[in-house]
Write a protein that holds these residues in place. Structure first.
Motif, PDB file in Angstrom:
ATOM      1  N   PRO A 131      54.300  31.899  46.979  1.00 30.26           N
ATOM      2  CA  PRO A 131      54.914  30.610  47.338  1.00 30.26           C
ATOM      3  C   PRO A 131      54.257  29.418  46.650  1.00 30.26           C
ATOM      4  N   ILE A 132      52.963  29.514  46.361  1.00 35.48           N
ATOM      5  CA  ILE A 132      52.267  28.414  45.701  1.00 35.48           C
ATOM      6  C   ILE A 132      52.551  28.421  44.202  1.00 35.48           C
ATOM      7  N   LEU A 133      52.512  29.596  43.590  1.00 36.53           N
ATOM      8  CA  LEU A 133      52.719  29.688  42.147  1.00 36.53           C
ATOM      9  C   LEU A 133      54.156  29.373  41.748  1.00 36.53           C
ATOM     10  N   LYS A 134      55.097  29.664  42.625  1.00 40.45           N
ATOM     11  CA  LYS A 134      56.513  29.438  42.307  1.00 40.45           C
ATOM     12  C   LYS A 134      57.007  28.053  42.700  1.00 40.45           C
ATOM     13  N   ALA A 135      56.258  27.355  43.534  1.00 39.52           N
ATOM     14  CA  ALA A 135      56.747  26.100  44.100  1.00 39.52           C
ATOM     15  C   ALA A 135      56.718  24.959  43.091  1.00 39.52           C
ATOM     16  N   ALA A 160      37.254  18.602  35.411  1.00 41.03           N
ATOM     17  CA  ALA A 160      38.140  18.652  36.576  1.00 41.03           C
ATOM     18  C   ALA A 160      39.494  19.263  36.226  1.00 41.03           C
ATOM     19  N   ALA A 161      40.073  18.867  35.094  1.00 36.60           N
ATOM     20  CA  ALA A 161      41.386  19.381  34.722  1.00 36.60           C
ATOM     21  C   ALA A 161      41.340  20.887  34.483  1.00 36.60           C
ATOM     22  N   ASP A 162      40.279  21.357  33.844  1.00 33.07           N
ATOM     23  CA  ASP A 162      40.135  22.788  33.607  1.00 33.07           C
ATOM     24  C   ASP A 162      39.949  23.526  34.939  1.00 33.07           C
ATOM     25  N   PHE A 163      39.180  22.943  35.840  1.00 34.02           N
ATOM     26  CA  PHE A 163      38.907  23.584  37.125  1.00 34.02           C
ATOM     27  C   PHE A 163      40.194  23.805  37.915  1.00 34.02           C
ATOM     28  N   VAL A 164      41.042  22.784  38.033  1.00 39.14           N
ATOM     29  CA  VAL A 164      42.261  22.950  38.831  1.00 39.14           C
ATOM     30  C   VAL A 164      43.250  23.871  38.128  1.00 39.14           C
ATOM     31  N   ARG A 165      43.213  23.906  36.799  1.00 37.29           N
ATOM     32  CA  ARG A 165      44.117  24.799  36.071  1.00 37.29           C
ATOM     33  C   ARG A 165      43.796  26.255  36.348  1.00 37.29           C
ATOM     34  N   ARG A 166      42.523  26.559  36.519  1.00 37.38           N
ATOM     35  CA  ARG A 166      42.105  27.940  36.758  1.00 37.38           C
ATOM     36  C   ARG A 166      42.029  28.298  38.236  1.00 37.38           C
ATOM     37  N   TYR A 167      42.226  27.321  39.114  1.00 32.73           N
ATOM     38  CA  TYR A 167      41.957  27.553  40.537  1.00 32.73           C
ATOM     39  C   TYR A 167      42.835  28.658  41.121  1.00 32.73           C
ATOM     40  N   ILE A 168      44.097  28.682  40.755  1.00 31.30           N
ATOM     41  CA  ILE A 168      44.988  29.748  41.225  1.00 31.30           C
ATOM     42  C   ILE A 168      45.909  30.145  40.080  1.00 31.30           C
ATOM     43  N   THR A 169      45.943  31.436  39.787  1.00 26.25           N
ATOM     44  CA  THR A 169      46.752  31.982  38.701  1.00 26.25           C
ATOM     45  C   THR A 169      47.401  33.267  39.201  1.00 26.25           C
ATOM     46  N   PRO A 170      48.293  33.859  38.418  1.00 23.75           N
ATOM     47  CA  PRO A 170      48.871  35.149  38.844  1.00 23.75           C
ATOM     48  C   PRO A 170      47.846  36.267  38.990  1.00 23.75           C
TER      49      PRO A 170
END
Length: 462
Positions: free
Chosen positions: A109-113, A347-357
């Motif tokens: 639900p998070i990745l698709k939203a 910060a931008a790199d951190f949030v990009r990697r925070y949740i992935t498939p």
């Protein structure tokens, strides 16, 4: 005997100079999630008896480094560091571990939203599994965790004899306990060539020795109260003001929003009680200056347009210049976030990697049994009430090479690694990542940690 720093420095100086991996090179590192059968725990659904690794690098490596995340952490916390290690040495694969609790999470639900749906998730979170729906969590303690990990270790050994074990924070604790654990007469140390402890080591934050009565009825450690075995049915996973399954899903949704629209307005009624940008709402949860729990922190920058005050409770927990944000200085504008290019983590790199498939940074349903068992095991169980049930028997005969890397503003020091090694026969090498908070050691933009690990591993690969 201990490996002297001089040897490591010589290796670093004489090794071919490698350029820092580019972002394109890091992104090009292949990664796949592998779920295979783990330890069989009576009462646990068969699909949850699992050993889980996110595998970075070659499918036929010369060496494999398995890394266990810390308290409340997921395999996603290693995404940047794993890619750095592999990009610097393609002959090494890194397998980041997800403990079996991560199978209880639903990331879809998070990745698709889209942004609107994510805003709703930030405010309300995802539905939470109730304690009575996951009764088997009461049995997911140290024995289960280490036996699941051993399945992955044996899979790595089927590819190469050059297998190394390590972890961050509590994962560093678990790597040492794995080596000292008795697996049906065999010390875990025989499975691996060496141990990598990243700002964590056996005994970290375990508090006072537990009695059998406290283990049964309840105890406490430096983080807070621990339910005993009798209370695990009511409180099988961490559900506290600083972390819970619902808060974890809300945090992941906010990180995703910060990735997609960093300057956009964070949802009202979300993670912060003041108007903020998505990036500010995400970073003020974890940046060292504002984090509620000072050791669960990174250093990335500072809030802008913010009215700040000293955060006395966090300072009392060991925080450094801890602040809380009362609101926006100019109420017509949201609190923003100013990245610091000199800070360890981007910060931008951190949030990009925070949740992935592949995984995410957190373990939403962290089993209280594991924390309880770690408090009982400490650095060994010989002569304790837990000698038979938690067979951590071989610490004093541990002879493996150990690499200990402390974060300068984290939770360990090189002196603590030396104290630990003095109770073993380990060959110890230590370093300190200057200017780093506890979480920076796995998420830093620089590749110093990866280079230290690579240089230390190189002469041990046979």
């Amino acid at each position: 005997m201990r490996r002297p720093h001089a040897l490591l420095l010589a290796l670093l100086l004489t090794a071919p100079a490698l350029a820092a991996p580019t972002e394109a090179q890091l992104n090009a590192v292949p990664a796949t999630r592998v779920v295979m059968g783990g330890a069989v725990v009576p009462g646990t659904p068969a699909n949850l008896n699992a050993s889980i690794t996110v595998r970075y690098g070659s499918a036929k490596p010369r060496a494999v480094l398995l890394l266990m995340p810390g308290f409340l952490g997921g395999a996603g916390s290693f995404d940047r560091l794993a890619r750095q290690i592999v990009a610097l040495n393609p002959n090494v694969a890194v397998w980041a571990v997800d403990r079996r609790s991560n199978l209880l999470e639903d990331h879809a639900p998070i990745l698709k939203a889209g942004p609107a749906a994510l805003a709703g998730l930030v405010k309300d979170g995802l539905p939470v599994r109730t304690p009575d729906s996951v009764p088997y969590l009461k049995d997911w303690g140290l024995d289960t965790t280490l036996k699941d990990w051993r399945v992955a270790v044996q899979a790595a050994r089927a590819l190469t004899p050059n297998v190394f074990l390590g972890g961050h924070s509590m994962g560093g604790t678990l790597s040492g306990l794995y080596a000292a654990y008795d697996f049906a007469g065999m010390p875990g140390a025989r499975d691996v060539r060496g141990l990598v402890m990243l700002d964590g080591l056996p005994g970290l934050m375990s508090g006072q020795p537990l009695t059998a009565d406290a283990y049964r009825k309840g105890a406490s450690n430096p983080i807070g109260p621990l339910p005993g075995l009798d209370g695990l049915a009511r409180a099988p996973y961490v559900d506290a003001v600083f972390f819970s399954p619902r808060l974890a899903s809300r945090g992941a949704a906010q990180a995703r929003l910060a990735q997609l629209d960093p300057s956009g307005r964070a949802p009202a009624g979300g993670l912060v009680p003041f108007p903020a940008t998505n990036m500010a709402a995400a970073m003020t949860q974890l940046d060292q200056r504002y984090a509620l729990i000072p050791f669960m922190a990174i250093k990335t920058g500072q809030a802008t347009n913010a009215t700040e005050a000293t955060n006395l409770p966090t300072l009392a927990l060991g925080g450094r210049d801890s602040r809380w944000i009362a609101g926006a200085k100019d109420p017509r504008q949201p609190v923003g976030w100013q990245a610091d290019p000199a800070a360890p983590t981007d910060a931008a790199d951190f949030v990009r990697r925070y949740i992935t498939p592949l995984s995410d940074y957190a373990e939403w349903y962290f089993p209280q049994r594991l924390t309880l068992d770690l408090a009982a095991a400490r650095t060994g169980t010989r002569g304790t009430p837990f000698e038979k049930t938690l067979p951590v028997w071989h610490m004093n005969t541990l002879k493996l090479p150990v690499l200990g890397i402390a974060a300068e503003q984290g939770v360990t020091t090189e002196a603590q690694y030396r104290t630990f090694a003095a109770g073993t026969q380990a060959q110890l090498t230590t370093f300190t990542l200057k200017g780093a908070a506890h979480l920076d050691i796995v998420s830093a933009r620089g590749d110093q940690v990866a280079r230290w690990i690579g240089a230390w591993m190189r002469p041990l690969v046979k």
